[in-house]
Design a protein around this motif. Structure first.
Motif, PDB file in Angstrom:
ATOM      1  N   LEU A 182       0.828  -1.203   0.000  1.00 31.87           N
ATOM      2  CA  LEU A 182       0.000   0.000   0.000  1.00 31.87           C
ATOM      3  C   LEU A 182       0.866   1.259   0.000  1.00 31.87           C
ATOM      4  O   LEU A 182       0.533   2.260  -0.640  1.00 31.87           O
ATOM      5  N   GLY A 237       1.980   2.607  -3.300  1.00 36.96           N
ATOM      6  CA  GLY A 237       0.989   3.223  -4.171  1.00 36.96           C
ATOM      7  C   GLY A 237       0.104   2.253  -4.921  1.00 36.96           C
ATOM      8  O   GLY A 237      -0.637   2.661  -5.827  1.00 36.96           O
ATOM      9  N   GLN A 238       0.142   0.967  -4.559  1.00 36.25           N
ATOM     10  CA  GLN A 238      -0.727  -0.011  -5.222  1.00 36.25           C
ATOM     11  C   GLN A 238      -2.184   0.241  -4.848  1.00 36.25           C
ATOM     12  O   GLN A 238      -2.484   0.779  -3.784  1.00 36.25           O
ATOM     13  N   ARG A 239      -3.090  -0.156  -5.702  1.00 37.51           N
ATOM     14  CA  ARG A 239      -4.515  -0.035  -5.386  1.00 37.51           C
ATOM     15  C   ARG A 239      -4.846  -0.918  -4.194  1.00 37.51           C
ATOM     16  O   ARG A 239      -4.290  -2.010  -4.044  1.00 37.51           O
ATOM     17  N   VAL A 240      -5.781  -0.443  -3.375  1.00 35.53           N
ATOM     18  CA  VAL A 240      -6.085  -1.135  -2.124  1.00 35.53           C
ATOM     19  C   VAL A 240      -6.525  -2.573  -2.381  1.00 35.53           C
ATOM     20  O   VAL A 240      -6.014  -3.519  -1.779  1.00 35.53           O
ATOM     21  N   PHE A 241      -7.502  -2.758  -3.293  1.00 31.01           N
ATOM     22  CA  PHE A 241      -8.010  -4.109  -3.511  1.00 31.01           C
ATOM     23  C   PHE A 241      -6.930  -5.007  -4.108  1.00 31.01           C
ATOM     24  O   PHE A 241      -6.871  -6.200  -3.815  1.00 31.01           O
ATOM     25  N   GLY A 242      -6.041  -4.449  -4.934  1.00 34.78           N
ATOM     26  CA  GLY A 242      -4.973  -5.240  -5.529  1.00 34.78           C
ATOM     27  C   GLY A 242      -3.987  -5.725  -4.489  1.00 34.78           C
ATOM     28  O   GLY A 242      -3.580  -6.898  -4.498  1.00 34.78           O
ATOM     29  N   MET A 259     -15.631  -0.067  -7.270  1.00 33.28           N
ATOM     30  CA  MET A 259     -14.506   0.055  -6.350  1.00 33.28           C
ATOM     31  C   MET A 259     -14.808  -0.642  -5.030  1.00 33.28           C
ATOM     32  O   MET A 259     -13.994  -1.414  -4.501  1.00 33.28           O
ATOM     33  N   TRP A 262     -14.763  -4.540  -5.462  1.00 27.21           N
ATOM     34  CA  TRP A 262     -13.417  -5.092  -5.528  1.00 27.21           C
ATOM     35  C   TRP A 262     -12.763  -5.129  -4.143  1.00 27.21           C
ATOM     36  O   TRP A 262     -12.085  -6.098  -3.786  1.00 27.21           O
ATOM     37  N   ILE A 263     -12.961  -4.065  -3.378  1.00 20.53           N
ATOM     38  CA  ILE A 263     -12.354  -4.011  -2.044  1.00 20.53           C
ATOM     39  C   ILE A 263     -12.964  -5.066  -1.135  1.00 20.53           C
ATOM     40  O   ILE A 263     -12.256  -5.749  -0.377  1.00 20.53           O
ATOM     41  N   ALA A 287     -10.756   1.399   2.978  1.00 25.28           N
ATOM     42  CA  ALA A 287      -9.519   0.614   3.019  1.00 25.28           C
ATOM     43  C   ALA A 287      -9.153   0.241   4.448  1.00 25.28           C
ATOM     44  O   ALA A 287      -8.774  -0.910   4.726  1.00 25.28           O
TER      45      ALA A 287
END
Length: 442
Positions: free
Chosen positions: A18, A21-26, A289, A292-293, A347
């Motif tokens: 995190l 800078g990665q996307r939260v769900f990823g 969004m 996915w989360i 998140a």
């Protein structure tokens, strides 16, 4: 490798991803599936993600999210919020600091219309803030007012964040909404009292509207604008009254709210194709969004449950360290403040829910009450320098004359007020639990 060490490695890897800078769900989903792959082999890694996806698709209450989000965007894009601000403008302008107090009232109504803090921030920063600055209101005070008022969106029903908490913690949404009403209104009242006292001590902070300007507004115009203010309350009643009385389910009530908002925009002749298209696109983007989360959080939580990490952490705090349950609870809240410097509320919830929610229940605390504590702490974390989520939203939306230094300074007294509100809810749980007990029975 011990299960405790595996759990610590998973959590630290996720936080590191995190920070890059990665996307939260990823980040959450990747760590969950890779951990399952190494723990239980190919079948475990494949099945875990697939099972989480199927669970999300079959999660009927999840249909409430697009309904509430659509309702909020329809009311926002159709400029019904503009009428609300005009109402507070003419009714409160005769008081010292009245327009700032009216802005808090506007934020409460926007929260009841939308359920997201971003909408309140956007409306406050683009409509209320320029007008307050034009009328020579103190720049620091009104900047703090917009930020503090917009944070009420995740506490006052129909809070989307409380819907997500209810799904993850397996708690009734209706009770969580009722639990958020009194703390939300209490916090709004505390903001108003603070503004009134400051403007009473120093009237220059919130100048009164001139007598000539007030005389220009007829009583007919005032009454018309009062009707505009009652419109969102009517939509709120259409949605909540059948649900609280048990006539409709949560999903049905959310659909009623969306339909009522759509019809209100049509009757006011503001439902253009552009308004409809923008609302649909924004609703689709935010709903996807959230889904996915949630999918990633379910997968991550399944691995944690399989490892027995919650029991291990409970044993560490209560047995090995011998900490009091209240100390553990306070440490949890402090961790939210830390995470709030670089994460949003959703998140934070999905990251710590697999750990905190079962632990809170094991410590003997009420999960409805804890949902309110979590939400208030998120509100504080949003506005805590140096990296609070709302601080940068405000900088992006505010006029050029409002600097980041102004934004940092403006929020300090409001954060203190919110910390007092958090302390009151912790010390007196009935502030949050009384209304759900009355409505739903003890």
């Amino acid at each position: 490798m011990s299960y405790e060490l595996i759990a610590a490695l998973m959590f630290s890897t996720m936080m590191l991803m995190l920070l890059t800078g990665q996307r939260v769900f990823g980040a959450i989903g990747f760590v969950a599936v890779i951990a399952a792959f190494f723990l239980w082999g190919d079948r475990g890694g494949y099945d875990l993600g697939f099972a989480a996806a199927i669970k999300v698709m079959r999660w009927y209450p999840l249909l409430t999210l697009p309904m509430f989000i659509f309702m909020g965007y329809i009311l926002s894009e159709s400029r019904i919020a503009d009428d609300l601000y005009r109402m507070f403008h003419v009714w409160m302008g005769g008081l010292s600091g009245g327009l700032a107090i009216g802005t808090i009232g506007l934020m409460v109504l926007i929260s009841a219309m939308n359920g997201l803090s971003v909408a309140g921030m956007a409306i406050g920063a683009t409509i209320a803030l320029p007008e307050l600055l034009r009328r020579n209101y103190d720049k620091l005070m009104v900047t703090g007012v917009i930020q503090a008022g917009s944070s009420l969106g995740i506490l006052v029903p129909p809070s989307v964040v409380l819907v997500l908490y209810a799904m993850i913690a397996r708690q009734p949404v209706g009770q969580l909404w009722m639990a958020g009403v009194i703390p939300g209104l209490m916090m709004a009242t505390m903001f108003i009292i603070y503004i009134a006292i400051r403007c009473r001590i120093n009237p220059a902070l919130g100048p009164v509207m001139s007598a000539e300007e007030r005389a220009e507004v007829t009583w007919g115009e005032k009454l018309r604008l009062l009707g505009a203010g009652l419109l969102p309350l009517g939509i709120f009643a259409v949605m909540m009254v059948p649900f609280v009385n048990g006539w409709t389910s949560l999903v049905e009530s959310s659909a009623l709210g969306a339909i009522a908002a759509f019809l209100a925009a049509v009757l006011k002749r503001r439902m253009t194709w552009q308004v409809f298209e923008t609302s649909i696109k924004q609703t689709l983007g935010i709903t996807c969004m959230f889904m996915w989360i949630i999918l990633a959080a379910l997968a991550f939580g399944a691995v944690f449950d399989g490892l027995g990490a919650v029991k291990a952490i409970e044993n560490l705090f209560t047995v090995q360290l011998g900490l009091n349950p209240w100390i553990i609870l306070i440490l949890m809240q402090l961790s939210f403040l830390l995470m709030g410097t670089f994460l949003d509320d959703t998140a934070m919830l999905v990251i710590v829910a697999p750990l905190y929610v079962p632990l809170v229940g094991a410590l003997g605390f009420d999960l409805i009450w804890y949902g309110v504590l979590y939400t208030i702490t998120c509100q504080i974390a949003y506005m805590t320098p140096p990296f609070g989520y709302n601080l940068f939203l405000m900088r992006a939306m505010a006029p050029p004359e409002v600097t980041i230094k102004d934004i940092y300074r403006s929020i300090i007294p409001f954060v203190c007020v919110m910390a007092v509100a958090l302390g009151l809810v912790m010390a007196f749980p009935d502030i949050a639990l009384w209304l759900p007990g009355v409505v739903y029975g003890n």
